[in-house]
Design a protein around this motif. Structure first.
Motif, PDB file in Angstrom:
ATOM      1  N   TYR A 117      -7.801  -2.124   5.726  1.00  0.00           N
ATOM      2  CA  TYR A 117      -7.491  -2.051   4.302  1.00  0.00           C
ATOM      3  C   TYR A 117      -7.716  -3.398   3.617  1.00  0.00           C
ATOM      4  O   TYR A 117      -8.222  -3.458   2.504  1.00  0.00           O
ATOM      5  N   ASN A 172       0.388  -4.670   9.540  1.00  0.00           N
ATOM      6  CA  ASN A 172      -0.132  -5.986   9.196  1.00  0.00           C
ATOM      7  C   ASN A 172      -0.022  -6.892  10.415  1.00  0.00           C
ATOM      8  O   ASN A 172       1.064  -7.061  10.976  1.00  0.00           O
ATOM      9  N   PRO A 221       0.840  -1.202   0.000  1.00  0.00           N
ATOM     10  CA  PRO A 221       0.000   0.000   0.000  1.00  0.00           C
ATOM     11  C   PRO A 221       0.875   1.253   0.000  1.00  0.00           C
ATOM     12  O   PRO A 221       2.011   1.232   0.492  1.00  0.00           O
ATOM     13  N   ASP A 222       0.357   2.339  -0.533  1.00  0.00           N
ATOM     14  CA  ASP A 222       1.124   3.585  -0.597  1.00  0.00           C
ATOM     15  C   ASP A 222       0.774   4.509   0.562  1.00  0.00           C
ATOM     16  O   ASP A 222       0.841   5.728   0.445  1.00  0.00           O
ATOM     17  N   PHE A 223       0.416   3.958   1.706  1.00  0.00           N
ATOM     18  CA  PHE A 223       0.096   4.741   2.898  1.00  0.00           C
ATOM     19  C   PHE A 223       0.620   3.979   4.113  1.00  0.00           C
ATOM     20  O   PHE A 223       0.902   2.779   4.034  1.00  0.00           O
ATOM     21  N   PHE A 226       0.747   1.676   7.170  1.00  0.00           N
ATOM     22  CA  PHE A 226      -0.140   0.562   7.507  1.00  0.00           C
ATOM     23  C   PHE A 226       0.550  -0.359   8.502  1.00  0.00           C
ATOM     24  O   PHE A 226       1.760  -0.267   8.753  1.00  0.00           O
ATOM     25  N   SER A 248      -6.611   3.219  11.839  1.00  0.00           N
ATOM     26  CA  SER A 248      -7.683   3.810  11.043  1.00  0.00           C
ATOM     27  C   SER A 248      -8.590   2.674  10.588  1.00  0.00           C
ATOM     28  O   SER A 248      -8.957   1.817  11.369  1.00  0.00           O
ATOM     29  N   THR A 249      -8.912   2.631   9.323  1.00  0.00           N
ATOM     30  CA  THR A 249      -9.822   1.610   8.811  1.00  0.00           C
ATOM     31  C   THR A 249      -9.062   0.365   8.374  1.00  0.00           C
ATOM     32  O   THR A 249      -7.846   0.369   8.211  1.00  0.00           O
ATOM     33  N   TYR A 305      -4.302  -2.839   8.564  1.00  0.00           N
ATOM     34  CA  TYR A 305      -4.993  -1.625   9.015  1.00  0.00           C
ATOM     35  C   TYR A 305      -4.241  -0.402   8.494  1.00  0.00           C
ATOM     36  O   TYR A 305      -2.997  -0.363   8.490  1.00  0.00           O
ATOM     37  N   LYS A 306      -4.986   0.603   8.078  1.00  0.00           N
ATOM     38  CA  LYS A 306      -4.378   1.902   7.805  1.00  0.00           C
ATOM     39  C   LYS A 306      -4.034   2.548   9.128  1.00  0.00           C
ATOM     40  O   LYS A 306      -4.655   2.279  10.161  1.00  0.00           O
ATOM     41  N   ASN A 325      -3.158   6.231  11.309  1.00  0.00           N
ATOM     42  CA  ASN A 325      -3.246   7.694  11.395  1.00  0.00           C
ATOM     43  C   ASN A 325      -2.094   8.203  12.253  1.00  0.00           C
ATOM     44  O   ASN A 325      -1.750   7.561  13.254  1.00  0.00           O
TER      45      ASN A 325
END
Length: 240
Positions: free
Chosen positions: A180, A28, A22-24, A26, A177-178, A236-237, A239
């Motif tokens: 993914y 795992n 992912p490009d944000f 995260f 966050s949410t 998970y993303k 924040n």
């Protein structure tokens, strides 16, 4: 030159798009859950095997052994529906590795016996082990309500994943966050080589004697419990 530049740009773009990560920010995590249950069903795998001077003798021997097996199972209230038999296999027996003169034949047939309850488990195993032409005997145990247990395990594994992710995130001063990604099968490239949902593993717990009537020196045992296990991987993303 323009065409070459365009081709290189498209190639780089394709490589970026194909990146498995992912490009944000995260995290795992893998959530796990287990539960111990008392088994109430079993599968017994074994093989009928007979040898003979001729192929017919070996094959007929397997037929006769199968007929004797059915007679015994019927005495325990089981029918042919409990048996799943593969096709009979025939192999020639040779004098030795160098001399390929045929000295006889061996016929064999793999069998799977399904028991919907364990009432006659020990008696059946006693029979199988005392038959001279039945080999490769092993059992696996299960529970008739496995699907219900797996649903419970799925919920617990998910909750465990979230708890572990929250603890790891807090240790780094960030927040969850949410979700993914969450999968039951498949993979996420090298991020998790086994990114999925393990399908209800069975392991043996403490053993106990199933019957006090067995006169054999090594009285047969069955597991007092089996452990059903599930694991689930979640991304998970994060924040800041």
């Amino acid at each position: 030159m323009l065409r070459l530049t365009t081709a290189i740009a498209l190639l780089i773009s394709g490589m970026v798009a194909a990146s498995p990560l992912p490009d944000f920010p995260f995290i795992n995590v893998t959530g796990q859950a287990t539960i111990d249950v008392v088994p109430d069903k079993a599968q017994i795998h074994f093989q009928l095997r007979q040898t003979g001077a001729t192929a017919e003798q070996a094959t007929r021997g397997v037929y006769q052994q199968g007929a004797s097996l059915l007679t015994f199972l019927k005495s325990k209230g089981l029918t042919e529906q409990a048996l799943d038999a593969a096709q009979i296999n025939k192999e020639a027996q040779f004098k030795d590795y160098q001399d390929r003169t045929i000295t006889g034949y061996e016929a064999s047939q793999p069998i799977v016996l399904t028991l919907d309850d364990l009432e006659h488990y020990v008696a059946i195993m006693d029979y199988l082990f005392t038959q001279p032409q039945i080999f490769s005997i092993h059992s696996s145990f299960d529970h008739s309500q496995r699907e219900q247990f797996e649903m419970t395990l799925s919920e617990k594994a998910g909750a465990n994943a979230k708890q572990r992710a929250a603890m790891l995130a807090a240790a780094q001063g960030v927040k969850l966050s949410t979700v993914y990604a969450i999968t039951e099968s498949g993979s996420f490239a090298s991020l998790a080589s086994d990114y999925g949902f393990t399908g209800g593993q069975v392991s043996f717990g403490r053993m106990e004697k199933m019957s006090a009537d067995s006169g054999m020196a090594g009285a047969l045992l069955a597991p007092k419990q089996i452990t059903l296990q599930k694991s689930i991987n979640v991304i998970y993303k994060l924040n800041p």
